[in-house]
Design a protein around this motif. Structure first.
Motif, PDB file in Angstrom:
ATOM      1  N   MET A  65       1.097  -1.367   0.295  1.00  0.00           N
ATOM      2  CA  MET A  65      -0.259  -0.172   0.080  1.00  0.00           C
ATOM      3  C   MET A  65       1.232   1.490  -0.143  1.00  0.00           C
ATOM      4  SD  MET A  65      -2.898   1.686   0.281  1.00  0.00           S
ATOM      5  CE  MET A  65      -4.289  -0.288   0.003  1.00  0.00           C
ATOM      6  N   GLU A  66       1.878   0.938   0.832  1.00  0.00           N
ATOM      7  CA  GLU A  66       2.848   2.229   0.615  1.00  0.00           C
ATOM      8  C   GLU A  66       3.598   2.914  -1.038  1.00  0.00           C
ATOM      9  OE1 GLU A  66       7.047   3.573   3.177  1.00  0.00           O
ATOM     10  OE2 GLU A  66       5.849   1.930   3.607  1.00  0.00           O
ATOM     11  N   LYS A  67       4.034   1.792  -1.052  1.00  0.00           N
ATOM     12  CA  LYS A  67       4.517   2.179  -2.222  1.00  0.00           C
ATOM     13  C   LYS A  67       3.441   2.551  -3.744  1.00  0.00           C
ATOM     14  CE  LYS A  67       8.945  -0.602  -2.953  1.00  0.00           C
ATOM     15  NZ  LYS A  67       9.507  -1.769  -3.972  1.00  0.00           N
ATOM     16  N   LEU A  68       1.764   1.893  -3.468  1.00  0.00           N
ATOM     17  CA  LEU A  68       1.114   2.271  -4.610  1.00  0.00           C
ATOM     18  C   LEU A  68       1.029   4.097  -4.493  1.00  0.00           C
ATOM     19  CD1 LEU A  68      -0.997   1.302  -5.998  1.00  0.00           C
ATOM     20  CD2 LEU A  68      -2.852   0.698  -4.130  1.00  0.00           C
ATOM     21  N   LEU A  69       1.135   3.908  -2.628  1.00  0.00           N
ATOM     22  CA  LEU A  69       0.616   5.472  -2.843  1.00  0.00           C
ATOM     23  C   LEU A  69       0.952   6.492  -3.328  1.00  0.00           C
ATOM     24  CD1 LEU A  69      -0.806   5.919   1.242  1.00  0.00           C
ATOM     25  CD2 LEU A  69      -2.197   5.814  -0.988  1.00  0.00           C
ATOM     26  N   GLN A  70       2.442   6.170  -3.384  1.00  0.00           N
ATOM     27  CA  GLN A  70       4.141   6.495  -3.734  1.00  0.00           C
ATOM     28  C   GLN A  70       4.020   6.399  -5.130  1.00  0.00           C
ATOM     29  OE1 GLN A  70       7.694   4.404  -2.939  1.00  0.00           O
ATOM     30  NE2 GLN A  70       8.913   6.083  -3.021  1.00  0.00           N
ATOM     31  N   LEU A  71       3.505   5.616  -5.535  1.00  0.00           N
ATOM     32  CA  LEU A  71       3.230   6.024  -7.385  1.00  0.00           C
ATOM     33  C   LEU A  71       1.741   7.375  -7.521  1.00  0.00           C
ATOM     34  CD1 LEU A  71       3.408   5.013 -10.114  1.00  0.00           C
ATOM     35  CD2 LEU A  71       1.770   3.571  -9.734  1.00  0.00           C
ATOM     36  N   VAL A  72       1.277   7.820  -6.981  1.00  0.00           N
ATOM     37  CA  VAL A  72       0.241   8.313  -7.070  1.00  0.00           C
ATOM     38  C   VAL A  72       0.182   9.450  -6.713  1.00  0.00           C
ATOM     39  CG1 VAL A  72      -1.911   9.213  -6.097  1.00  0.00           C
ATOM     40  CG2 VAL A  72      -2.418   6.196  -6.560  1.00  0.00           C
ATOM     41  N   GLN A  73       1.734   9.358  -6.183  1.00  0.00           N
ATOM     42  CA  GLN A  73       2.258  10.597  -4.918  1.00  0.00           C
ATOM     43  C   GLN A  73       3.532  11.969  -6.698  1.00  0.00           C
ATOM     44  OE1 GLN A  73       0.970  13.092  -3.045  1.00  0.00           O
ATOM     45  NE2 GLN A  73       2.854  14.285  -3.508  1.00  0.00           N
ATOM     46  N   LEU A  74       3.747   9.924  -7.303  1.00  0.00           N
ATOM     47  CA  LEU A  74       4.767  10.994  -7.948  1.00  0.00           C
ATOM     48  C   LEU A  74       3.961  11.041  -8.999  1.00  0.00           C
ATOM     49  CD1 LEU A  74       7.629   7.759  -8.364  1.00  0.00           C
ATOM     50  CD2 LEU A  74       7.852  10.087  -7.253  1.00  0.00           C
ATOM     51  N   LEU A  75       2.873  10.408  -9.394  1.00  0.00           N
ATOM     52  CA  LEU A  75       2.731  11.000 -10.929  1.00  0.00           C
ATOM     53  C   LEU A  75       1.962  12.366 -10.672  1.00  0.00           C
ATOM     54  CD1 LEU A  75       0.045   7.619 -11.505  1.00  0.00           C
ATOM     55  CD2 LEU A  75       1.941   8.026 -13.390  1.00  0.00           C
ATOM     56  N   ARG A  76       0.960  12.880  -9.528  1.00  0.00           N
ATOM     57  CA  ARG A  76       0.926  14.054  -9.276  1.00  0.00           C
ATOM     58  C   ARG A  76       2.222  14.659  -9.225  1.00  0.00           C
ATOM     59  NH1 ARG A  76      -2.186  12.491  -3.966  1.00  0.00           N
ATOM     60  NH2 ARG A  76      -4.257  12.151  -5.006  1.00  0.00           N
ATOM     61  N   GLN A  77       2.884  15.054  -9.282  1.00  0.00           N
ATOM     62  CA  GLN A  77       4.026  15.373  -9.371  1.00  0.00           C
ATOM     63  C   GLN A  77       4.860  15.911 -10.313  1.00  0.00           C
ATOM     64  OE1 GLN A  77       7.605  13.444  -6.344  1.00  0.00           O
ATOM     65  NE2 GLN A  77       6.794  15.243  -5.280  1.00  0.00           N
ATOM     66  N   CYS A  78       4.319  14.917 -11.730  1.00  0.00           N
ATOM     67  CA  CYS A  78       4.604  14.470 -13.166  1.00  0.00           C
ATOM     68  C   CYS A  78       3.261  15.304 -13.961  1.00  0.00           C
ATOM     69  CB  CYS A  78       4.884  13.702 -13.480  1.00  0.00           C
ATOM     70  SG  CYS A  78       6.250  12.572 -13.158  1.00  0.00           S
ATOM     71  N   GLY A  79       2.265  16.021 -13.208  1.00  0.00           N
ATOM     72  CA  GLY A  79       1.531  16.582 -13.826  1.00  0.00           C
ATOM     73  C   GLY A  79       0.212  15.882 -13.887  1.00  0.00           C
ATOM     74  N   SER A  97      -8.468  12.426  -5.030  1.00  0.00           N
ATOM     75  CA  SER A  97      -9.156  11.777  -3.771  1.00  0.00           C
ATOM     76  C   SER A  97      -9.391   9.727  -4.070  1.00  0.00           C
ATOM     77  CB  SER A  97      -9.067  11.870  -3.056  1.00  0.00           C
ATOM     78  OG  SER A  97      -8.168  12.726  -2.237  1.00  0.00           O
ATOM     79  N   GLU A  98     -10.484  10.205  -4.652  1.00  0.00           N
ATOM     80  CA  GLU A  98     -11.622   9.484  -5.608  1.00  0.00           C
ATOM     81  C   GLU A  98     -11.042   8.289  -6.303  1.00  0.00           C
ATOM     82  OE1 GLU A  98     -15.117  10.885  -7.462  1.00  0.00           O
ATOM     83  OE2 GLU A  98     -15.639  12.384  -5.297  1.00  0.00           O
ATOM     84  N   GLU A  99      -9.671   8.414  -7.014  1.00  0.00           N
ATOM     85  CA  GLU A  99      -9.565   7.636  -8.141  1.00  0.00           C
ATOM     86  C   GLU A  99      -8.592   6.559  -7.620  1.00  0.00           C
ATOM     87  OE1 GLU A  99      -9.644  10.622  -8.663  1.00  0.00           O
ATOM     88  OE2 GLU A  99      -9.694  11.193 -11.175  1.00  0.00           O
ATOM     89  N   THR A 100      -7.858   7.313  -5.932  1.00  0.00           N
ATOM     90  CA  THR A 100      -6.787   6.425  -5.539  1.00  0.00           C
ATOM     91  C   THR A 100      -7.715   5.586  -4.430  1.00  0.00           C
ATOM     92  OG1 THR A 100      -5.529   7.759  -5.435  1.00  0.00           O
ATOM     93  CG2 THR A 100      -5.189   6.634  -3.576  1.00  0.00           C
ATOM     94  N   VAL A 101      -8.716   6.088  -4.372  1.00  0.00           N
ATOM     95  CA  VAL A 101      -9.497   5.253  -2.745  1.00  0.00           C
ATOM     96  C   VAL A 101     -10.531   4.528  -4.024  1.00  0.00           C
ATOM     97  CG1 VAL A 101     -11.510   5.160  -1.891  1.00  0.00           C
ATOM     98  CG2 VAL A 101     -10.016   7.092  -1.442  1.00  0.00           C
ATOM     99  N   ALA A 102     -10.875   4.434  -5.282  1.00  0.00           N
ATOM    100  CA  ALA A 102     -11.347   3.221  -6.036  1.00  0.00           C
ATOM    101  C   ALA A 102     -10.541   2.224  -6.434  1.00  0.00           C
ATOM    102  CB  ALA A 102     -12.343   3.905  -7.306  1.00  0.00           C
ATOM    103  N   LEU A 103      -8.783   2.775  -6.674  1.00  0.00           N
ATOM    104  CA  LEU A 103      -7.752   1.856  -6.991  1.00  0.00           C
ATOM    105  C   LEU A 103      -7.897   0.841  -5.777  1.00  0.00           C
ATOM    106  CD1 LEU A 103      -5.571   0.664  -8.475  1.00  0.00           C
ATOM    107  CD2 LEU A 103      -4.276   2.258  -8.004  1.00  0.00           C
ATOM    108  N   VAL A 104      -7.992   1.021  -4.889  1.00  0.00           N
ATOM    109  CA  VAL A 104      -7.662   0.175  -3.497  1.00  0.00           C
ATOM    110  C   VAL A 104      -8.727  -0.848  -3.343  1.00  0.00           C
ATOM    111  CG1 VAL A 104      -7.125   0.120  -0.931  1.00  0.00           C
ATOM    112  CG2 VAL A 104      -6.231   2.731  -1.856  1.00  0.00           C
ATOM    113  N   ARG A 105      -9.835  -0.200  -3.689  1.00  0.00           N
ATOM    114  CA  ARG A 105     -11.157  -0.831  -3.133  1.00  0.00           C
ATOM    115  C   ARG A 105     -11.154  -1.741  -4.249  1.00  0.00           C
ATOM    116  NH1 ARG A 105     -15.860   3.813  -2.156  1.00  0.00           N
ATOM    117  NH2 ARG A 105     -15.560   4.139  -0.442  1.00  0.00           N
TER     118      ARG A 105
END
Length: 452
Positions: free
Chosen positions: A1-15, A20-28
């Motif tokens: 889960m930690e790496k998954l959140l890191q991936l989301v953060q990196l994607l955001r930093q790249c534009g 949050s809705e997409e992230t929660v939907a992915l986890v579910r």
């Protein structure tokens, strides 16, 4: 889960816009799937849930690999006892033997690729990447690694060997070099992420823009994506037809013509003048160089032209090296993709295998000049590298005098024009425009100019 959140953060930093809705939907979605998930399954689901623009897929793949790649190179799998030594195994002390292809790391890369030990070539790449500071801008890091690996020289050597290799073997070596280039960027990203240095990630989106990547450097998946893009762009361009005004008995009021007519009757407007758009579709003669690496650009250009062929009244296609052959009929049998795939085996347009533009233009004048009309546009795709032969620019002038326009598309960067055996500046005076076409962005721009 930690790496998954890191991936989301990196994607955001790249534009990339990931809420949050997409992230929660992915986890579910991941929790509802049978456990445990493989890395490939995780990648597929994450891409489907987070990436909505296909142009961001390549960016996602690099970041995902950098975050979730946990296994380093296992050299024992290749039969190695240690990381690649400074001297290649099998080389004699006098520099001869297996290593005589060169002394730089680039030569070692090709050597290991040729003997089927890709992991050892990748180990060299990883080692050189680790020697470059991650504090530098990402593009500068990439440049420095390529310098250390003699990258451009190695690509040049492989291209020189092309005529001595079977096509399948050349494509295999070329694809593996492209894979190594991808590995360089993946390793640079992994180092930056491990060190917590995210300041350079903003560059990544621009660097991975396929529209700006040289068409000759695409790997198979990228090439397939670019082909789809070209087909779609070609169809859109086909809808935009050339238009000019013509006189008509109805339509839009032509104020200038009405006033001019009135001047003949003491300024009295006796008759209104009208005009309508007339759709103009010129004939197109497409002359494409198929020698060496230029053949790759030719394939993309042919695909684009035939995707937008409704913009032209008639398209006739020719290929050349030191002779010229018409291939129009090939495109009337089967699909455009099939015709392009079989182009190299069907085309008989060379006796020496080396480009000779002057001779080609001379042959064209002898065989096809009489078929040009004032409504014909001629498009030439080639690098104008004439192997020190007579350019016979007067023959291109003769073609220009018998058609409407000549457009020249050159896959080389403009700063290389006129260097060594390039004769592009001797041909330029007879062309309406000379345009770069080395990547998709430039190729599409050239197509818009031609069809406008």
């Amino acid at each position: 889960m930690e790496k998954l959140l890191q991936l989301v953060q990196l994607l955001r930093q790249c534009g990339v816009k990931v809420g949050s809705e997409e992230t929660v939907a992915l986890v579910r979605a991941l929790m509802e799937l049978p456990q445990p998930l493989s890395v490939e399954q995780l990648k597929t689901v994450s891409q489907a849930m987070l990436i909505k623009d296909k142009r961001q897929v390549r960016l996602f793949e690099y970041l995902f690999t950098a975050v979730f790649s946990e296994h380093e190179i296992d050299d024992k799998a290749d039969g190695c006892n240690s990381l690649v030594p400074l001297e290649i195994e099998g080389a004699s002390s006098d520099g001869k033997g297996l290593a005589q292809q060169g002394t730089g790391n680039g030569s070692k890369l090709t050597y290991f690729i040729k003997i089927g030990q890709f992991n050892r070539a990748k180990a060299i790449v990883d080692r050189e990447v680790d020697k470059v500071s991650s504090e530098l801008p990402l593009e500068e890091q990439l440049r420095k690694v390529k310098v250390r690996l003699d990258w451009n020289m190695e690509k040049y050597r492989l291209e020189k060997e092309r005529e001595h290799l079977k096509d399948e073997l050349y494509m295999k070596y070329s694809d593996q070099l492209i894979n190594l280039e991808n590995n360089i960027l993946e390793k640079l990203l992994k180092n930056m992420i491990n060190e917590g240095n995210f300041s350079q990630l903003v560059e990544l989106s621009g660097m991975l823009d396929l529209t700006k990547k040289s068409l000759v450097d695409l790997d198979k998946s990228e090439e397939a994506q670019i082909r789809r893009e070209i087909t779609g762009i070609g169809r859109k361009l086909a809808v935009k037809k050339k238009r000019k005004w013509k006189r008509s008995s109805r339509g839009v009021l032509d104020l200038a013509k009405t006033i001019k007519k009135a001047s003949n009757s003491d300024g009295k407007i006796i008759e209104l003048q009208y005009k309508q758009h007339k759709v103009s579709r010129p004939n197109l003669f497409l002359l494409c160089d198929v020698s060496g690496s230029v053949a790759t650009y030719t394939q993309f250009m042919l695909l684009l032209v035939y995707s937008m062929q409704q913009s032209f009244k008639k398209v006739r296609s020719f290929v050349f090296i030191d002779d010229i052959e018409e291939i129009t009929e090939v495109f009337h049998k089967g699909t455009v993709e099939e015709a392009i795939a079989n182009l190299k085996t069907r085309a008989q347009c060379s006796t020496s295998g080396k480009s000779d533009f002057g001779k080609v233009f001379n042959y064209f004048c002898q065989r096809f000049l009489s078929e040009l009309t004032p409504k014909t546009d001629v498009v030439i795709l080639g690098d104008a590298r004439n192997n020190w032969n007579n350019p016979q620019a007067d023959k291109l002038e003769e073609i220009r005098n018998n058609c409407r326009n000549i457009y020249w598309l050159n896959p080389e960067n403009e700063y290389n024009w006129g260097t060594e055996d390039s004769v592009i500046y001797q041909y330029k005076p007879y062309c309406r425009q000379v345009l770069e076409c080395g990547n998709l962005e430039k190729l599409v721009h050239a197509a818009k100019v031609i069809s406008s």
